[in-house]
Design an enzyme around this catalytic site. Sequence first.
Site, PDB file in Angstrom:
ATOM      1  N   CYS A  20       0.974  -1.173   0.086  1.00 22.55           N
ATOM      2  CA  CYS A  20      -0.010  -0.264  -0.022  1.00 22.55           C
ATOM      3  C   CYS A  20       0.931   1.336   0.051  1.00 22.55           C
ATOM      4  CB  CYS A  20      -0.750  -0.039   1.318  1.00 22.55           C
ATOM      5  SG  CYS A  20      -2.118   1.311   1.412  1.00 22.55           S
ATOM      6  N   HIS A  62      -9.350  -3.855  -0.697  1.00 22.20           N
ATOM      7  CA  HIS A  62      -8.143  -3.044  -0.179  1.00 22.20           C
ATOM      8  C   HIS A  62      -8.754  -1.793  -0.311  1.00 22.20           C
ATOM      9  CE1 HIS A  62      -4.053  -2.135   0.496  1.00 22.20           C
ATOM     10  NE2 HIS A  62      -4.354  -0.919  -0.256  1.00 22.20           N
ATOM     11  N   GLU A  63      -9.403  -1.240  -1.396  1.00 24.63           N
ATOM     12  CA  GLU A  63      -9.592   0.104  -1.702  1.00 24.63           C
ATOM     13  C   GLU A  63     -11.035   0.369  -1.043  1.00 24.63           C
ATOM     14  OE1 GLU A  63      -7.840   2.228  -2.818  1.00 24.63           O
ATOM     15  OE2 GLU A  63      -6.391   0.640  -3.648  1.00 24.63           O
ATOM     16  N   HIS A  66      -9.946   1.403   2.526  1.00 22.86           N
ATOM     17  CA  HIS A  66      -9.273   2.847   2.550  1.00 22.86           C
ATOM     18  C   HIS A  66     -10.728   3.519   2.962  1.00 22.86           C
ATOM     19  CE1 HIS A  66      -5.040   2.338   2.304  1.00 22.86           C
ATOM     20  NE2 HIS A  66      -5.455   1.661   0.949  1.00 22.86           N
TER      21      HIS A  66
END
Length: 146
Positions: A20, A62-63, A66
């Site tokens: 990341c 993953h995004e 965020h």
Amino acid sequence: MLNPQIVARSDEQDERYEGCLSFFDVRGLVPRPLRIVVESTTLTGELITREYRDAIARLIQHEIDHLDDILYTSRMRAGIKPIPVEQYRQTGQTWSYVREFREHLGGLRCRVAHEFRRRFVRLGPVGAERYGLDVSGLTGRPIRRR
């Protein structure tokens, strides 16, 4: 992909190294479901549901993390620590589903995560249009409604 929500996850998971830009010099082993179903909004306000598998499912999770202020390090199993990039490179471990990942993203081979993050925002349709975001190339397989 606007206002994405994961509405289903498969029980089947795998554990792969992730990196990341928040921790660019380390990689960590993160378990994630191999299949997810995501609801999101189009630029016209239509609610759509798509299924993603393997690498693209991992990237989307993953995004979305965020967007929810979650970093991959908090998804790692207890007692597992991130390792330096140099050590990760020596493991020889790569995602085994790279071919499918490239197919889903139209053959992009470099800067995929950066480009995906740039286009992948939690905004309303007007907000995405205001910022000139083109999310048309980042679609998954539509779910057939019965």
